[in-house]
Scaffold this active site. Sequence first.
Site, PDB file in Angstrom:
ATOM      1  N   GLU A 245       0.890  -1.169   0.000  1.00 35.71           N
ATOM      2  CA  GLU A 245       0.000   0.000   0.000  1.00 35.71           C
ATOM      3  C   GLU A 245       0.920   1.209   0.000  1.00 35.71           C
ATOM      4  O   GLU A 245       1.470   1.582   1.033  1.00 35.71           O
ATOM      5  CB  GLU A 245      -0.885   0.013   1.254  1.00 35.71           C
ATOM      6  CG  GLU A 245      -1.841  -1.155   1.387  1.00 35.71           C
ATOM      7  CD  GLU A 245      -3.012  -1.083   0.424  1.00 35.71           C
ATOM      8  OE1 GLU A 245      -3.187  -0.042  -0.243  1.00 35.71           O
ATOM      9  OE2 GLU A 245      -3.738  -2.075   0.322  1.00 35.71           O
ATOM     10  N   CYS A 279      -2.541   9.431   2.351  1.00 30.29           N
ATOM     11  CA  CYS A 279      -2.155   8.757   1.098  1.00 30.29           C
ATOM     12  C   CYS A 279      -3.215   8.946   0.040  1.00 30.29           C
ATOM     13  O   CYS A 279      -2.908   9.116  -1.138  1.00 30.29           O
ATOM     14  CB  CYS A 279      -1.916   7.275   1.344  1.00 30.29           C
ATOM     15  SG  CYS A 279      -3.294   6.450   2.149  1.00 30.29           S
TER      16      CYS A 279
END
Length: 498
Positions: A245, A279
Site C-alpha cells: 500500500e 495517502c
Amino acid sequence: MTAVRVPGTPVIEDGRLVSTSPATGAEAGRLPVATAEDVERTVDRARAAGQWWAGLGFGGRRERLLRWRSLLARRIEEIAELVHVEGGKPVADAVVELVTAVEHVDWAARNAGRVLGPRRVRSRLVLAEFSAHLEYQPYGVVGVIGPWNYPVFTPIGSAAYALAAGNAVVLKPSEYTPVVGQWLVDTFAEVVPEQPVFTAVHGLGDVGAALCRSGVDKVAFTGSSATARKVMAACAESLTPVLLEAGGKDAMIVDADADLDAAAEACVWGALTNAGQTCIGIERVYAVEPVFDAFVGKVVERAGRLTVGPDDADIGPITMPSQVDVIRRHIDDALARGGRAVLGGADAVQPPYVRPTVLVDVPEDSAAVREETFGPTLTINRVRDADEAVARANALSYGLGGSVFGRRHAVAIARRLRSGMASVNSALTFAGMSTLPFGGVGDSGFGRIHGEDGLREFSRAKAITRRRARSLLPSTTFERTPADVARLVKAIKVMYGR
Ligand code: NAD
C-alpha cells in the site's frame, strides 16, 4: 550520549527509540529498539502463538476480536489523545481515523468465517464424479510495516484482517509513531492475554528490513513507493509474498453539472484533513472550464477559514519535519513555473506548520502536480471537459484513489480513473467502507486490504477434490483404453466444439 532533538524527529538513546511531538517536542514515550535477532525471536514466538490462535477457529477469534473492538471504542478518547500528542494530528481528525479503524475490526471479525470458511463449490460436467471443497487457510505469521500518517487505521487495515483470517501479526510501526503502535498491541494483549498473537518490534527502517527477512509468511507494507520497492526486493530473496500500500497523488474531477458547494466542501476536507498527510488525500483537482472560477472561489473561501496550530486547530503540524522541505519545494516550483497561489503560497510554510495553499494554473509537469506533496496544499487546473480531466488524472504512475463530482456522467468518469478506488460526490469515503477493498495500481502498490478481498489477502486458498463416484470416462489413469480416449474426444466435441 544524548542526541540533539528536533521536535517530532525520532532519535535513539541508549538503545531506546524516543518519540516526540512535532508541535511541542514533548516526549510521547520511548521503546526498546529491536535487533535483527530480537525480530527473529519475536517472529518465532508469534509462530507458536499463531497456531494457538488459528486453532481457536473463526468463532473463538471473532469473540476475542470483538472484545478488542469494544475496548478500542470505549477508550477512543485515550487513543485519540495519544495520536494527537505523538503525531500532532488534531483530535477531531484522530477520532475520525479511530472510528474507521473500529469499524474495520468489527467487520473483519464478523465476516471472516463467512468469507474464508470451508464450503462446497460446484463441480462441472468434466470431473462431475468429484466434489469440490474450498477454504482459506491462514499464512501463519504476517509482518505488518506501517507509516505514521494514520498510525491506527493503516496497521489495523492489515492487522485486523490478518488476525481474523487466523494469522499472528508482528507489527513494525513507523519510528514517528511507535507509542501508538505499542498501545495497539498492548490493548490487544489485554483481551487476548494467553499468547503473543499480536506483537510489535520497534526501530528505524532497518528493523522493517529485518522483519522482511525474518521468516514471516507474508509482509503487508504501507508507506512510500520508494520503500515499497525495497520491501519487495528484500521479500524476493525468500519469495515471501507482499502486499504493498504505497503513495498516491489522487485527483478530483469536477464536472460541469457538479454541485459546486458540495464539491468545494469535500475538496477542502479531502485535501487538507490531517494537514494533507493522507495517502488518498486530494492533491490535484481538474475542474471543467464552465465551473472553474466559481469552484476555485468556493474552495478558497472555505480553506481560508481554517485555523492552523496546535491543539484545537483544524490543521496541525507537519508530522515529519523533513517533509516541510518537500512541501516548500513544490510550492516554489509551481510558482516559478507560472502557477498562481490564490491562497497561501511561499510564505505559508512556517515550520512545523504550513497554512492551506491553493495553487492554480500549475504546469502539469511541475513537482506540485506530479509528486506526492503530503502537505496542506492542492493544485486546481482548468480542463476543457471530463475527457481531458480523466487523461490528466491518469497521466501519473500513481493510481490509488480519486474523487468525481458531477451528476450525469460521474460514475462513468469514476470507472475510467486508473485507480483502485474512487468516491463519487464525496472524498475519501471508500476508506471507511469496510465492505470495499482498498488498494492501488501502478506506483501505489498492489494487493488489497479491507472487505472480502482484504480477508483473502491474508489467507491461502486451499482446494480439495473428493471422489464421489466411479469415473464414466476414465482419463486420469493408465488403465484407460483407446475406446475411453475416443469417447473423451467425442464428449469434448459435443460439449464445447460447437
Ligand atoms: P516510509 O516508506 O518512509 O516508511 C514506512 C515504514 O517502512 C516505516 O515503518 C519505516 O520504518 C519502514 N521502512 C523504512 N525503510 C525500510 C526498509 N528498507 N525495509 C522495510 N521497512 C522500511 O513511509 P512514511 O513516511 O512512514 O509514510 C508516508 C507514505 O506512506 C506516503 O507515501 C503515503 O502515501 C504512504 N501511505 C500509503 C497508504 C496506502 O494505504 N496506500 C496509507 C498511508 C500512507
